[in-house]
Design an enzyme around this catalytic site. Structure first.
Site, PDB file in Angstrom:
ATOM      1  N   GLU A 282     -25.209 -84.277  24.891  1.00 10.81           N
ATOM      2  CA  GLU A 282     -24.881 -82.921  25.109  1.00 10.81           C
ATOM      3  C   GLU A 282     -25.494 -82.302  26.270  1.00 10.81           C
ATOM      4  O   GLU A 282     -26.158 -81.232  26.287  1.00 10.81           O
ATOM      5  CB  GLU A 282     -25.398 -82.213  23.924  1.00 10.81           C
ATOM      6  CG  GLU A 282     -24.819 -82.676  22.450  1.00 10.81           C
ATOM      7  CD  GLU A 282     -25.445 -81.867  21.462  1.00 10.81           C
ATOM      8  OE1 GLU A 282     -26.410 -81.124  21.600  1.00 10.81           O
ATOM      9  OE2 GLU A 282     -25.120 -82.148  20.142  1.00 10.81           O
ATOM     10  N   CYS A 352     -34.856 -51.244  35.803  1.00  9.63           N
ATOM     11  CA  CYS A 352     -36.302 -50.527  35.737  1.00  9.63           C
ATOM     12  C   CYS A 352     -37.135 -51.363  34.704  1.00  9.63           C
ATOM     13  O   CYS A 352     -37.408 -50.806  33.700  1.00  9.63           O
ATOM     14  CB  CYS A 352     -36.076 -48.963  35.375  1.00  9.63           C
ATOM     15  SG  CYS A 352     -35.050 -48.940  34.066  1.00  9.63           S
TER      16      CYS A 352
HETATM   17  N1  LLP Z   1     -27.833 -79.520  22.922  1.00 14.79           N
HETATM   18  C1  LLP Z   1     -28.611 -78.479  22.092  1.00 14.79           C
HETATM   19  C2  LLP Z   1     -28.784 -78.690  20.751  1.00 14.79           C
HETATM   20  C3  LLP Z   1     -29.202 -77.481  23.012  1.00 14.79           C
HETATM   21  O1  LLP Z   1     -29.984 -76.632  22.123  1.00 14.79           O
HETATM   22  C4  LLP Z   1     -29.194 -77.390  24.321  1.00 14.79           C
HETATM   23  C5  LLP Z   1     -29.850 -76.295  24.984  1.00 14.79           C
HETATM   24  C6  LLP Z   1     -28.163 -78.398  25.095  1.00 14.79           C
HETATM   25  C7  LLP Z   1     -27.782 -79.295  24.237  1.00 14.79           C
HETATM   26  C8  LLP Z   1     -28.187 -78.511  26.440  1.00 14.79           C
HETATM   27  O2  LLP Z   1     -29.454 -78.853  27.067  1.00 14.79           O
HETATM   28  P1  LLP Z   1     -29.361 -78.630  28.535  1.00 14.79           P
HETATM   29  O3  LLP Z   1     -28.647 -80.170  29.064  1.00 14.79           O
HETATM   30  O4  LLP Z   1     -28.819 -77.724  29.262  1.00 14.79           O
HETATM   31  O5  LLP Z   1     -30.795 -78.795  29.080  1.00 14.79           O
HETATM   32  N2  LLP Z   1     -31.712 -70.560  28.668  1.00 14.79           N
HETATM   33  C9  LLP Z   1     -32.667 -71.761  28.953  1.00 14.79           C
HETATM   34  C10 LLP Z   1     -32.271 -73.260  28.429  1.00 14.79           C
HETATM   35  C11 LLP Z   1     -31.917 -73.044  27.091  1.00 14.79           C
HETATM   36  C12 LLP Z   1     -31.499 -74.379  26.493  1.00 14.79           C
HETATM   37  C13 LLP Z   1     -30.960 -74.068  24.879  1.00 14.79           C
HETATM   38  N3  LLP Z   1     -30.662 -75.666  24.380  1.00 14.79           N
HETATM   39  C14 LLP Z   1     -32.852 -71.716  30.531  1.00 14.79           C
HETATM   40  O6  LLP Z   1     -32.452 -71.136  31.279  1.00 14.79           O
HETATM   41  O7  LLP Z   1     -33.585 -72.588  30.939  1.00 14.79           O
END
Ligand code: LLP
Length: 422
Positions: A282, A352
């Site tokens: 994912e 702000c």
């Molecule tokens: N699968 C699950 C169950 C997840 O919780 C996440 C991300 C992904 C896949 C995708 O993960 P990736 O490949 O994008 O690392 N807002 C944060 C990142 C939060 C990620 C949450 N879960 C940031 O800006 O770094």
């Protein structure tokens, strides 16, 4: 079918011919035509990353479910569907976006730590491919809803392997103390319970220990734990089909190198292959992150400290929350070229809050009001986390392909913002 390799072609957010561009479109020209703040994405770069991961997983039975949470702008999701990706949705809203982008329910997995009964009911009714369950209580709710509908539901159990992803604490999800998944012993029990249900089908195990992971060690440990448990369950006679290893591979924001998509795939295959379990991934950030830039215009410049400058941009934490929320580093490059000496600049937003910064202590020729800047590597968790705080409209978004571009999302207006209010 994977298209002919595109590596010879220049694409993505890049500096070439003395200017910053997205594929063959000048970022400065786009900012002038569309206004600022605006997110810009390279369609080809996104496709290429998806195809690289797919190719690296090779002939081994696998499925790539792009994590919509990274960027769920319809045009981006549609693009990935057309490239061959499947979808990972983290909420009812993301399921609906995936459907509107053209995915069929069987191509969507539903994750999320607090799925409501309405979200579960809709997912079961649609017949999504898998629901990744986060607790015994959730399995009970899924079963009860499926029974009420006279339907079946395919369920995977999210394990919490107590692995430290060694990423930012806000996005490390694999430790026992976090809210995510169930402990290994409990997962074993829960799988027995699902396998014995007349209504539920056991898909397998799910694990995701964090995001922006910079080394493969935590990935190996987490996936290893899932494969070991799946193997033990099979030995008990359960038909465990797959292991979903979540997302998490980091990208190089310019401050620390990370494993490549190919190295990541090799590590996954090394661990999963002996089990012959189907591999589900994912990915979010590693597919879309480097393919996006945020264009912003300088509105004010003022002295700060003995030799520094405070550069106030028209984009801030409402457009890109990562620096304020995680202290995240993003490269910031001037699109307006100046030959003056480089000075210390703090690039801040108009909101702000002191946390409203895009980047601190950057060395660049002092910008002037009206100059354009680009914040890089914002294709993931940029627009998806934007807000209307301070009643600031959501930025515009542009999808570029080679020399052409389309408006993926027009800039929000005040009327749009108020449309749900009395
Ligand atoms: N699968 C699950 C169950 C997840 O919780 C996440 C991300 C992904 C896949 C995708 O993960 P990736 O490949 O994008 O690392 N807002 C944060 C990142 C939060 C990620 C949450 N879960 C940031 O800006 O770094």
């Amino acid at each position: 079918m994977r298209p002919a390799r595109l590596v010879q072609m220049a694409f993505g957010i890049r500096f070439d011919d003395a200017m910053w561009g997205c594929d063959d479109v000048s970022l400065a020209t786009l900012a002038t035509e569309v206004g600022t703040p605006t997110y810009v994405y390279s369609a080809t770069d996104i496709e290429e990353r998806y195809h690289r991961l797919d190719a690296a997983l090779g002939a081994y039975p696998h499925a790539i479910h792009y994590a919509l949470k990274a960027n769920s702008t319809l045009a981006v999701v549609r693009l990935l569907r057309q490239a061959g990706s499947l979808a990972d949705a983290n909420s009812g809203g993301e399921v609906e976006v995936a459907l509107r982008a053209g995915f069929i329910p069987d191509q969507i997995v539903l994750t999320g730590v607090g799925k409501t009964e309405q979200e579960l009911d809709r997912a079961i009714r649609l017949g999504v491919r898998t629901i990744n369950a986060e607790s015994a209580g959730e399995v009970d709710r899924i079963e009860a809803l499926a029974v009420a509908q006279g339907a079946r539901a395919r369920v995977a159990v999210r394990i919490n392997p107590d692995v430290d992803a060694r990423s930012h604490p806000h996005i490390s999800t694999g430790l026992k103390a976090t809210k995510f998944g169930v402990a290994l012993d409990e997962a074993r029990e829960l799988c027995r319970r699902i396998a014995g249900s007349a209504t539920l089908d056991l898909a397998g195990l799910h694990v995701h220990v964090g995001s922006q992971i910079g080394t493969l060690g935590p990935v190996r440990r987490a996936v290893g734990a899932a494969v070991a448990l799946a193997t033990a369950l099979r030995a008990e006679g359960m038909a465990v089909e797959e292991v979903d290893v979540g997302g998490g591979l980091g990208i190089d924001y310019g401050d620390a190198p990370v494993p490549t998509l190919e190295e990541y795939a090799t590590a996954l295959l090394e661990i999963v292959r002996p089990s012959s379990l189907r591999l589900v991934v994912e990915p979010g950030r590693s597919i879309v992150g480097p393919a996006g830039a945020l264009l912003t215009r300088v509105v004010d410049v003022k002295p700060r400290g003995p030799d520094g400058w405070c550069v106030v941009a028209d984009a801030g934490m409402t457009d890109l929350m990562r620096p304020a929320l995680y202290g995240a580093y993003h490269r910031i490059v001037p699109l307006t070229r100046r030959q003056t000496a480089r000075v210390h600049c703090d690039i801040v937003g108009p909101v702000c809050e002191t946390s409203d910064t895009l980047g601190t202590a950057r060395e660049m020729p002092r910008p002037e009001p009206g100059d354009l800047l680009a914040v890089l590597d914002v294709g993931a968790y940029g627009s998806a986390m934007a807000s209307n705080y301070n009643r600031r409209p959501m930025p515009a978004e542009v999808l570029v392909r080679c020399a052409g571009w389309e408006l993926a999302r027009r800039r929000q207006t005040v009327d749009d913002m108020l449309a749900c209010e009395s």
